[in-house]
Design a protein around this motif. Structure first.
Motif, PDB file in Angstrom:
ATOM      1  N   CYS A  38       0.845  -1.188   0.000  1.00  0.00           N
ATOM      2  CA  CYS A  38       0.000   0.000   0.000  1.00  0.00           C
ATOM      3  C   CYS A  38       0.880   1.237   0.000  1.00  0.00           C
ATOM      4  CB  CYS A  38      -0.872  -0.026   1.253  1.00  0.00           C
ATOM      5  SG  CYS A  38      -1.945   1.380   1.457  1.00  0.00           S
ATOM      6  N   SER A  40       0.511   3.790   1.716  1.00  0.00           N
ATOM      7  CA  SER A  40       0.747   4.227   3.098  1.00  0.00           C
ATOM      8  C   SER A  40       2.050   3.643   3.639  1.00  0.00           C
ATOM      9  CB  SER A  40      -0.391   3.767   4.012  1.00  0.00           C
ATOM     10  OG  SER A  40      -1.617   4.190   3.518  1.00  0.00           O
ATOM     11  N   HIS A  60       0.166  -3.494   6.836  1.00  0.00           N
ATOM     12  CA  HIS A  60      -1.063  -3.323   7.620  1.00  0.00           C
ATOM     13  C   HIS A  60      -2.288  -3.938   6.952  1.00  0.00           C
ATOM     14  CE1 HIS A  60      -0.682  -0.032   4.758  1.00  0.00           C
ATOM     15  NE2 HIS A  60      -1.992  -0.006   4.719  1.00  0.00           N
ATOM     16  N   GLU A  61      -2.123  -4.552   5.771  1.00  0.00           N
ATOM     17  CA  GLU A  61      -3.282  -5.155   5.078  1.00  0.00           C
ATOM     18  C   GLU A  61      -3.076  -6.653   5.117  1.00  0.00           C
ATOM     19  OE1 GLU A  61      -3.527  -3.459   1.165  1.00  0.00           O
ATOM     20  OE2 GLU A  61      -3.529  -1.417   1.936  1.00  0.00           O
ATOM     21  N   CYS A 148      -7.697  -2.199   4.235  1.00  0.00           N
ATOM     22  CA  CYS A 148      -7.308  -0.789   4.168  1.00  0.00           C
ATOM     23  C   CYS A 148      -8.144  -0.082   3.109  1.00  0.00           C
ATOM     24  CB  CYS A 148      -5.819  -0.704   3.874  1.00  0.00           C
ATOM     25  SG  CYS A 148      -5.198   0.929   3.577  1.00  0.00           S
TER      26      CYS A 148
HETATM   27 ZN   LIG Z   1      -3.127   0.370   3.077  1.00  0.00          ZN
END
Ligand SMILES: [Zn+2]
Ligand SMILES: [Zn+2]
Length: 346
Positions: A38, A40, A60-61, A148
């Motif tokens: 991602c 991010s 985080h995904e 996300c």
């Molecule tokens: Zn993400």
């Protein structure tokens, strides 16, 4: 365990062996089966997120299997197939008590406030509040892709944007967030205009339900073009990219009393983007953010996926091995490729 680690912001991350995580009393450790790449993560690696402490593991995904649970965890045990929203909530603060876990005051964000899932294992705190069971028929890569961009888009379109059938929706930016939003808005019965700089992404946007497309690289006045297509302006419009230009255009192309939802992150130099505030007042425009989605809201989205109304699997692009993740992460500074990249081999 093996994990992607960076010691300094902006320096090439390396895959190396680090200690295995242990669960906190109310947390679990998950064996990661898939983790999404991602933009991010790229922002985090560049040092745009003040929560990150070095050395750091991004990611985080995620989706995977619970391998250990703390003694205070009641609802989950080893063997459960799970995913988690990227904002993991504390479950106790005022916002959590009012059902707004996505803006929890003490949020736990794997890959930002703690080590993330570009690794064989990841620890997730407050498991009873945050874990979501993956339906039997859903594969791990699809589940990882939800946490996300897809859930943020679902909340942006359904809960924050409050889209109703027949409305015109403009989506600026057709990366992972934008394409998810197009699919979801279309499923909600809206007419979607997709805006992007590349024809390849606009073609995909059409396949996912956009009824009109605008190539912003070839269109001198995007706002005027949206207003023409939508007979006076979009009812709801979204900046799915996170850029001062797309944000400004998204607010400007609304009809009176229209609703803008900011989903693309505005970090670094973009944090204080210009807003046409005179128009916000005169036309009673609404501006909202969308920041993830509560774990308890996954149910509605999962039912729409199970019945085939939403097809997040169509958004998955390339799959990677953990060893390929550092290069893929660093490449995300330029615009995202088509589809969501997922690490599936560890
Ligand atoms: Zn993400
Ligand atoms: Zn909270």
């Amino acid at each position: 365990m093996r994990a992607v680690v960076f010691e300094k912001f902006g320096e090439t991350p390396v895959v190396r062996t680090v200690p295995d995580p242990v669960p906190s009393p109310d947390g679990v450790v998950i064996k990661v089966a898939a983790t999404g790449l991602c933009r991010s993560d790229w922002h985090g690696w560049m040092g745009h997120d003040p929560d990150i402490r070095l050395p750091h593991v991004p990611g985080h995904e995620l989706a995977g299997i619970v391998v250990a649970a703390g003694r205070q965890v009641h609802n989950w045990k080893a063997g459960a197939r799970v995913t988690v929203p990227f904002v993991a909530a504390c479950g106790h603060c005022f916002e959590c008590a009012s059902g707004n876990h996505q803006v929890c005051e003490h949020q736990f964000q794997p890959g930002f406030s703690a080590w993330g899932s570009y690794a064989e294992y990841v620890a997730i705190d407050h498991a009873d509040t945050n874990l979501v069971a993956i339906p039997e028929e859903m594969d791990f890569a699809t589940a990882a892709s939800l946490g996300c961009r897809f859930v943020t888009s679902f909340r942006a379109v359904v809960d924050q944007g409050r889209v109703t059938p027949g409305e015109w929706v403009a989506v600026h930016g057709c990366g992972g967030v934008g394409l998810s939003a197009i699919m979801i808005a279309n499923a909600m019965g809206a007419n979607v205009v997709a805006i992007d700089l590349t024809n390849e992404k606009l073609e995909l946007a059409k396949k996912l339900g956009a009824v009109a497309t605008i190539n912003a690289a070839e269109t001198p006045n995007v706002v005027k073009a949206v207003k023409q297509i939508t007979n006076g302006g979009a009812h709801m419009s979204m900046d799915a990219l996170g850029h001062p230009t797309t944000s400004y255009n998204s607010i400007s192309n609304l009809r009176r009393r229209g609703r803008h939802v900011q989903v693309g992150l505005m970090l670094g130099d973009h944090a204080k983007a210009a807003v046409p505030m005179a128009k916000v007042i005169a036309h009673e425009l609404e501006i909202r953010g969308s920041h993830g989605m509560q774990a308890f809201r996954y149910g509605a989205m999962m039912e729409m996926i199970k019945t085939g109304k939403l097809r997040p699997d169509l958004l998955i692009g390339k799959t990677y091995s953990l060893d390929e993740a550092p290069a893929a992460l660093m490449a995300m500074g330029s615009f995202e490729g088509t589809g969501i990249g997922v690490v599936t081999r560890f």
